[in-house]
Design a protein around this motif. Structure first.
Motif: not given
Length: 262
Positions: A179, A183, A230
């Motif tokens: 993640d 990002r 996501p």
């Protein structure tokens, strides 16, 4: 040539000599990569994934074919492209901040105070600014990989090559760093090529997956992951891609000899 491509791998072949025998590791590998894209190179051990990454980064030369970065032939490593490994590559005698600063020290145009500020900026991006004065052994494996990621981003490369960067981490740290990578990549618009054995990781992170076969290594299939981020690992779309990839490996695996049949 596709002028939107930041990377063009054009008919790359590579062989190595071993005890007088020549082994062809890569054969006629070709693909393009657009700016800001994440692709994964997925395949079993020994299919040439890491060798291909080294050729793209200029760490090894192809026997034939070429790699172009923004239209220029890659002949040697450069600051436009950095490699991130699973062993982090941090220097144990330097602080976290000094490890990030390391990649900026060769540039005489950057004054010491600016170098420090830039390194601190990227530590803040990965959430480790409060660990700047610690040493690598004082950090968890996940934190060490975040320092390595901050160091890679600090030179503002056009391309990051990642060779199994999260393989040594436990599941929860791996998910967290996946993640984090998404990002940071979205913020910095960096182009990423990821080598992995992990099918779920490839689906979760990638815009495209290139499946390699071995002996010699070549691109067998490209799979476009066209779902939005996501991504939910439990969603039927995710499972659909897993099924496609599992079937690709299952149906293309050489049959076992009779004595090993079940």
């Amino acid at each position: 040539m596709d002028h939107s491509a930041i990377i063009k791998v054009d008919c790359v072949s590579k062989s190595f000599s071993n005890r007088g025998q020549t082994e062809q590791v890569l054969q006629q590998v070709s693909f393009d990569l657009e700016k800001g894209e994440i692709i994964s190179i997925l395949g079993e051990s020994g299919c040439g994934k890491s060798t291909l990454l080294n050729v793209i980064g200029g760490f090894e030369q192809a026997d034939s074919g070429k790699v172009l970065l923004d239209g220029h032939i890659v002949e040697r490593p450069s600051r436009r492209c950095v490699m991130l490994f699973q062993n982090y590559g941090l220097l144990p005698w330097r602080s976290v901040l000094k490890n990030v600063e390391l990649v900026l020290e060769d540039d005489a145009k950057i004054p010491a105070n600016e170098r420090r500020e830039q390194a601190f900026h990227y530590l803040r991006l990965v959430g480790l600014h409060d660990k700047a004065n610690l040493f690598p052994h004082q950090l968890s494996g996940g934190m060490q990989q975040r320092v390595a990621l901050a160091r890679a981003l600090a030179i503002q490369p056009e391309l990051i090559l990642m060779d199994e960067p999260f393989a040594a981490l436990d599941t929860f740290n791996r998910y967290y760093l996946q993640d984090e990578l998404l990002r940071l990549q979205d913020k910095e618009k960096t182009t990423v090529i990821l080598v992995t054995h992990d099918i779920d990781e490839a689906i979760y992170l990638s815009d495209r997956i290139l499946i390699m076969s071995a002996n010699p290594g070549r691109i067998r299939r490209e799979i476009i992951i066209n779902t939005s981020r996501p991504r939910d690992r439990s969603h039927q779309d995710f499972q659909h891609f897993r099924k496609i990839i599992f079937e690709e490996f299952h149906f293309n695996r050489p049959a076992l000899p009779m004595e090993y049949s079940i």
